[in-house]
Design a protein around this motif. Structure first.
Motif, PDB file in Angstrom:
ATOM      1  N   GLU A  57       0.694  -1.015   0.548  1.00  0.00           N
ATOM      2  CA  GLU A  57      -0.182   0.380  -0.024  1.00  0.00           C
ATOM      3  C   GLU A  57       0.452   0.987   0.029  1.00  0.00           C
ATOM      4  O   GLU A  57       1.791   1.090   0.239  1.00  0.00           O
ATOM      5  CB  GLU A  57      -1.129   0.412   1.046  1.00  0.00           C
ATOM      6  N   SER A  63      -1.381   2.310  -6.996  1.00  0.00           N
ATOM      7  CA  SER A  63      -2.418   2.891  -7.188  1.00  0.00           C
ATOM      8  C   SER A  63      -2.324   3.192  -8.506  1.00  0.00           C
ATOM      9  O   SER A  63      -3.977   3.013  -9.723  1.00  0.00           O
ATOM     10  CB  SER A  63      -1.921   4.619  -7.280  1.00  0.00           C
ATOM     11  N   ASP A  74      -7.036   4.527  -3.551  1.00  0.00           N
ATOM     12  CA  ASP A  74      -6.601   3.575  -2.815  1.00  0.00           C
ATOM     13  C   ASP A  74      -7.157   3.353  -2.177  1.00  0.00           C
ATOM     14  O   ASP A  74      -7.890   2.778  -1.419  1.00  0.00           O
ATOM     15  CB  ASP A  74      -5.145   4.180  -1.965  1.00  0.00           C
ATOM     16  N   LYS A  78      -9.503   0.015  -0.451  1.00  0.00           N
ATOM     17  CA  LYS A  78      -9.419  -0.535   1.348  1.00  0.00           C
ATOM     18  C   LYS A  78     -10.283  -0.401   1.922  1.00  0.00           C
ATOM     19  O   LYS A  78     -11.014  -1.629   2.389  1.00  0.00           O
ATOM     20  CB  LYS A  78      -8.891   0.652   1.879  1.00  0.00           C
TER      21      LYS A  78
ATOM     22  N   ASP B 367      -4.023   4.848   7.244  1.00  0.00           N
ATOM     23  CA  ASP B 367      -4.569   3.768   6.099  1.00  0.00           C
ATOM     24  C   ASP B 367      -6.011   3.586   6.777  1.00  0.00           C
ATOM     25  O   ASP B 367      -6.658   2.523   5.831  1.00  0.00           O
ATOM     26  CB  ASP B 367      -3.098   3.278   6.709  1.00  0.00           C
TER      27      ASP B 367
END
Lengths: 131, 410
Positions: A57, A63, A74, A78, B367
Motif C-alpha cells: 500500500e 495506485s 486507494d 481499502k 490508512d
C-alpha cells in the motif's frame, strides 16, 4: 558535441523510464490475459487459477495499476477489501515490497501474476497485459 | 616507419584486447555474482514467505473497532441518544477468525462486543461455507439477514461512508441475524457480476419467534454502479413487549427521572411478515450516491412501514463530506383505532413517522482509521412519537443528534 548528445540521450532515456507505464507480468511461459480478467483477479472474483500479487500500500505503481485496471482509488480499494474480509468473502492478494521482489515471486510461484513498472522489466518475467 | 607503427599497434592490440577482456570478464563476473546473490537472496525470501504462508495461511485473523460519542438536544431517544454524552451506544469491537478447512471450505466466526449490550460477547457470524466447483456457494450457521445493502457489514463502520446507515431504513427491522443457511451464485459477465442469493432459517427477537424466514436477493455490480433487489418473508409468533420510559420524580432528590417499564402489548399468532427492498449505489472514486427504499408488512396490528434514504458524498483527498435525507412512515395507522387505554398505548407505540436530514464528514485520517462527524436532524413526527418508544410520553417533535466517531479495521 558528443558529450552533449549523450547527455541529451541519457536525459531522454531517464524521461522515458520515468514515464514508463505499469504492465502486468507472469512467468515466461504464461499466456496473455484480458483487462476484465485482470480486474476480476485483483478484486478476488471469478474462478481463475492465477494467483495475484500486489505491491505494498502506498506504492505509486500500485495506485497507477488500480487506476487503470480496477478503477479503484486507494481508499476505495481499502474499503472494498474490508467489506470482502468481514463478510468472509475473501482476502486481499498477498503483497510484495518491490519490483525485484515481484519479479522473483512471479518467477518462483506457479500461476502467479503481478504488476511492475515497465522500466523494471527483464527476461525473468513476461508481459501478459499492457493496460 | 609504417611497419614499426603497425608492429607497435599489433603488439598493443592483444594487450588492449586482453585488458578489455579481463576487465570485461571481471566486471561481468562481478555483476553476475552480485546478481546471482541478489536473486538467491530474493528466492530465499520468497521461499521463506511461502513457508510462513503455509503455516499461517489456514488461519486469518482480522478485527474492527468503533468508538462513538453521541449527544442530542433532547431526550426523545433517537439513536439511543440523550442530552448527556454517550460513549457506549455505538461503540463496538469485533474479531473475526477464518479457518480454511480445505481450499473450498472455510469456517468463519465473528465475535462482537457492543457498548449498547454492556460489552457482552456475541457471535454475529458463525458459519461454515463451501464452494462447489460449479461456483455455487453454500453457507450454514449463524448469518446476517441480507435485507439491506449494508447488512453484511453493518458493524464495520470503516466500510461505510456515513457515521451510520440511516436509522429510518435500518431500524425498521429489529433483528439482524438468523440461524439457517444460504446458497449463492455469482454470474460473471465481461465487466460486471450478478449475484443471486437465497436464504432461509429462523431467528428470535425480544420474545418474538421469527420463523420460516425465506428470501432471495439479486445484486448486480460493475464496481461503479450497484443495483439490488430483495424480498423476504417470515412468520412471527409470540408476544411483543415494549419498554416505555415513564417520566417520574426521584423520591429522595425530587429531580426528574425516567422509570423503564416493560409492557406486554401485542400477541402475534403466526402472523405473516414480508419485506421488500430495492437499492442502488454509484461510486466512481470521487462522487458517491447511495439510495435504498424498503417496505415492511406484517399481518394484524403490528406496524407496516415504508422507508427510504438517499446519501450523496464527494471525496476530496482524505475528506468525504456527505448529506443524507431519510424518511420512515407507518402505513397502517387505521388498523390501530384508539378505543381505550391499551389501544391508545398500542397506537402511540406502533404509529410513527419522521424525516431526517444528516450532514457529515468522513476523514480518512490514517490508512485504516476513519474519523466521522455527523449532525442529524429528525423532524416531521406529525402527531406520533416519531417512532421512538422513549418519546411516547414526552412528545418532542424534533431532535438533533451530534456524533463524533472513529472506525478502525485491523
Amino acid at each position: 558535441m558528443k558529450k552533449l548528445l549523450s547527455i541529451v540521450a541519457l536525459s531522454l532515456c531517464s524521461m522515458v523510464s520515468a514515464q514508463a507505464a505499469v504492465v502486468l507480468i507472469g512467468a515466461p511461459g504464461a499466456s496473455d490475459i484480458s483487462a476484465s480478467d485482470a480486474k476480476k483477479l485483483f478484486l478476488g472474483k471469478g474462478s481463475s487459477s492465477a494467483v495475484p500479487f500486489e505491491l505494498d500500500e502506498g506504492n505509486a505503481t500500485r495506485s497507477e495499476f488500480h487506476d487503470k485496471v480496477t478503477s479503484k482509488s486507494d481508499a476505495q480499494l481499502k474499503a472494498y477489501w474490508s467489506k470482502q474480509v468481514f463478510t468472509g468473502k475473501g482476502n486481499p492478494p498477498a503483497t510484495v515490497s518491490s519490483a525485484a521482489a515481484m519479479k522473483s515471486t512471479i518467477a518462483s510461484t506457479p500461476n502467479a501474476i503481478g504488476y511492475i513498472d515497465e522500466a523494471d522489466l527483464d527476461d525473468t518475467v513476461k508481459v501478459i497485459l499492457k493496460p | 616507419m609504417m611497419n614499426t607503427r603497425f608492429n607497435t599497434a599489433l603488439k598493443a592490440l592483444p594487450i588492449a584486447v586482453s585488458v578489455a577482456l579481463v576487465s570485461g570478464q571481471v566486471f561481468a563476473a562481478d555483476e553476475t555474482n552480485e546478481q546471482k546473490i541478489a536473486k538467491l537472496e530474493q528466492q530465499v525470501k520468497t521461499l521463506q514467505n511461502q513457508q510462513t504462508a503455509n503455516l499461517t495461511e489456514r488461519f486469518n485473523f482480522n478485527g474492527f473497532m468503533s468508538g462513538a460519542y453521541i449527544t442530542a438536544d433532547n431526550n426523545s431517544g433517537y439513536l439511543g441518544s440523550s442530552t448527556s454524552a454517550d460513549f457506549s451506544e455505538e461503540s463496538k469491537l469485533g474479531f473475526q477468525a477464518i479457518f480454511a478447512i480445505t481450499d473450498n471450505t472455510q469456517a468463519v466466526m465473528q465475535l462482537m462486543m457492543k457498548g449498547e449490550n454492556d460489552w457482552d460477547v456475541e457471535a454475529e457470524w458463525a458459519y461454515v461455507s463451501h464452494r462447489f466447483e460449479s461456483g455455487v456457494q453454500l453457507r450454514g450457521g449463524k448469518l446476517r439477514v441480507p435485507l439491506f445493502m449494508y447488512s453484511d457489514y453493518l458493524d464495520v463502520g470503516y466500510a461505510q461512508p456515513f457515521a451510520r446507515p440511516p436509522e429510518e431504513v435500518y431500524g425498521a427491522v429489529p433483528f439482524t441475524t438468523y440461524t439457517g443457511g444460504d446458497v449463492s451464485y455469482a454470474l460473471e459477465f465481461d465487466d460486471s457480476t450478478l449475484t443471486v442469493q437465497a436464504f432461509g432459517g429462523e431467528s428470535e427477537e425480544s420474545g418474538i419467534d421469527i420463523k420460516n424466514i425465506l428470501g432471495a436477493n439479486l445484486t448486480w455490480t460493475d464496481e461503479t454502479w450497484t443495483l439490488r433487489a430483495v424480498y423476504g418473508q417470515s412468520t412471527l409468533d409470540g408476544t411483543t413487549s415494549r419498554s416505555v420510559a415513564i417520566p417520574s420524580q426521584d423520591p429522595n432528590t425530587g429531580l426528574p427521572i425516567f422509570i423503564d417499564a416493560s409492557v406486554p402489548l401485542l400477541t402475534l399468532n403466526n402472523e405473516k411478515a414480508t419485506f421488500t427492498g430495492v437499492g442502488a449505489s454509484y461510486d466512481n472514486g470521487q462522487f458517491l450516491a447511495v439510495t435504498e427504499w424498503t417496505r415492511v408488512e406484517v399481518d394484524g396490528q403490528y406496524t407496516d412501514s415504508d422507508s427510504g434514504y438517499i446519501t450523496l458524498g464527494y471525496r476530496i483527498n482524505a475528506f468525504t463530506p456527505y448529506v443524507t435525507a431519510a424518511y420512515y412512515e407507518s402505513q397502517d395507522d387505521d388498523q390501530r383505532p384508539v378505543v381505550g387505554e391499551s389501544s391508545a398505548l398500542i397506537a402511540a407505540l406502533f404509529n410513527g413517522q419522521r424525516t431526517s436530514y444528516s450532514g457529515g464528514l468522513r476523514w480518512d485520517a490514517l490508512d485504516n482509521l476513519a474519523v466521522k462527524f455527523d449532525v442529524t436532524y429528525a423532524t416531521d413526527f406529525g402527531d406520533t412519537s416519531g417512532g421512538f418508544q422513549s418519546n411516547v410520553l414526552q412528545k418532542y417533535d424534533n431532535v438533533t443528534v451530534y456524533t463524533v466517531k472513529f472506525d478502525v479495521v485491523f
